[in-house]
Write a protein that holds these residues in place. Structure first.
Motif, mmCIF file in Angstrom:
data_model
loop_
_atom_site.group_PDB
_atom_site.id
_atom_site.type_symbol
_atom_site.label_atom_id
_atom_site.label_comp_id
_atom_site.label_asym_id
_atom_site.label_seq_id
_atom_site.Cartn_x
_atom_site.Cartn_y
_atom_site.Cartn_z
ATOM 1 N N GLU A 1 -4.278 12.572 -11.463
ATOM 2 C CA GLU A 1 -5.433 13.160 -10.784
ATOM 3 C C GLU A 1 -5.329 12.955 -9.278
ATOM 4 N N TRP A 2 -4.956 11.727 -8.877
ATOM 5 C CA TRP A 2 -4.851 11.405 -7.462
ATOM 6 C C TRP A 2 -3.750 12.231 -6.803
ATOM 7 N N TRP A 3 -2.602 12.361 -7.486
ATOM 8 C CA TRP A 3 -1.505 13.143 -6.944
ATOM 9 C C TRP A 3 -1.894 14.612 -6.824
ATOM 10 N N PRO B 1 -3.934 0.672 13.562
ATOM 11 C CA PRO B 1 -5.032 1.401 12.912
ATOM 12 C C PRO B 1 -4.586 2.248 11.731
ATOM 13 N N THR B 2 -3.719 1.704 10.874
ATOM 14 C CA THR B 2 -3.218 2.445 9.728
ATOM 15 C C THR B 2 -3.821 1.877 8.449
ATOM 16 N N LEU B 3 -4.609 2.685 7.755
ATOM 17 C CA LEU B 3 -5.207 2.266 6.492
ATOM 18 C C LEU B 3 -4.451 2.916 5.341
ATOM 19 N N VAL B 4 -4.489 2.291 4.175
ATOM 20 C CA VAL B 4 -3.831 2.849 2.997
ATOM 21 C C VAL B 4 -4.859 3.013 1.884
ATOM 22 N N ALA B 5 -4.584 3.916 0.963
ATOM 23 C CA ALA B 5 -5.438 4.128 -0.207
ATOM 24 C C ALA B 5 -4.538 4.466 -1.382
ATOM 25 N N HIS B 6 -4.883 3.962 -2.554
ATOM 26 C CA HIS B 6 -4.073 4.198 -3.751
ATOM 27 C C HIS B 6 -4.948 3.982 -4.973
ATOM 28 N N PRO B 7 -4.519 4.403 -6.146
ATOM 29 C CA PRO B 7 -5.355 4.236 -7.342
ATOM 30 C C PRO B 7 -5.581 2.764 -7.666
ATOM 31 N N GLY C 1 0.814 -1.220 0.000
ATOM 32 C CA GLY C 1 0.000 0.000 0.000
ATOM 33 C C GLY C 1 0.837 1.254 0.000
ATOM 34 N N ASN C 2 1.895 1.265 0.819
ATOM 35 C CA ASN C 2 2.773 2.437 0.865
ATOM 36 C C ASN C 2 3.489 2.649 -0.461
ATOM 37 N N LEU D 1 -12.005 -5.072 -4.158
ATOM 38 C CA LEU D 1 -12.332 -3.735 -3.681
ATOM 39 C C LEU D 1 -11.690 -2.651 -4.519
ATOM 40 N N ARG D 2 -12.260 -1.466 -4.414
ATOM 41 C CA ARG D 2 -11.645 -0.256 -4.974
ATOM 42 C C ARG D 2 -10.524 0.158 -4.046
ATOM 43 N N SER D 3 -9.333 0.300 -4.608
ATOM 44 C CA SER D 3 -8.169 0.593 -3.772
ATOM 45 C C SER D 3 -8.118 2.043 -3.293
#
Length: 227
Positions: free
Chosen positions: A206-208, A136-142, A61-62, A173-175
């Motif tokens: 777009e995400w950046w 409790p660390t969640l990650v999100a990415h494209p 994720g990172n 899932l959607r990342s």
């Protein structure tokens, strides 16, 4: 004669060094300092510095978060095969190399499986979740991902929902929704993970931009408070 384990460790060290070098070059090319990039992806400067120097492995994720911020196709981070092999119609990863790297401080270990053919949109990994208490660390990415539980029991959090997964269960899932998985109970767990990014260049930009925009707003707020 070099033992199989010594050879695997050498390849692992080379892989980490390669990932770190790609991140460092991309960061420098975009005029970002270690401190700036660390703030954008939520990592400490010390930890990010160790990643760039190839001294430590970090989570998938990172790495995908870092790739998104630096506008890098994730495949560039995992480009551990030469040009000749990329032109083939297939790729094989032997079981001797499909062993997740161990890190005493990490919540899970991972290794890349057979992916990397041509202009791929799929990346496949084997994950080993430790029996340590969850963080409790969640990650999100494209992009999107699918995880299949090979062994053990897993607790998967997606946004505000928590889902229990047993051996043989899978989740898609959607990342871009914050997520993370932990081993349930007192044992460890193993997952097969497949990630995909469609139109990854556009998504990454777009995400950046969204992250950069939020960072700019935080800086403006901080300056306003300082006045």
């Amino acid at each position: 004669m070099v033992s199989a384990e010594a050879g695997r460790r050498a390849r692992e060290a080379a892989r980490l060094a390669g990932i770190g070098a790609v991140i460092r070059r991309a960061r420098s090319a975009r005029g970002l300092t270690l401190d700036e990039l660390a703030g954008m992806v939520g990592l400490s400067v010390t930890f990010l510095s160790r990643i760039e120097r190839g001294l430590i492995a970090c989570s998938i994720g990172n790495l995908l978060e870092i790739a998104g911020v630096l506008q890098l196709p994730p495949a560039e981070l995992f480009a551990d095969i030469d040009g000749e092999e990329r032109t083939r119609a297939y790729r094989v990863v032997r079981s001797t190399d499909a062993v997740p790297a161990k890190d005493a401080d990490a919540d899970y270990a991972w290794c890349k499986l057979a992916s990397g053919v041509g202009e791929q949109r799929l990346e496949t990994f084997l994950l080993e979740l430790s029996a340590k208490p969850r963080k409790p660390t969640l990650v999100a990415h494209p992009g999107e991902e699918m995880c299949f539980v090979l062994d053990g029991s897993v607790e998967f959090q997606v946004g505000d929902e928590t889902i229990a997964l047993e051996r043989g269960d899978s989740i898609h899932l959607r990342s871009d929704v914050p997520h993370m998985a932990w081993a349930r109970g007192s044992g460890s767990a193993r997952l097969l993970m497949v990630t995909s990014i469609e139109n990854q260049s556009a998504i990454a930009v777009e995400w950046w931009s969204n992250i950069a925009g939020r960072k700019g707003e935080r800086e403006k707020t901080a300056k306003g408070r300082a006045k």
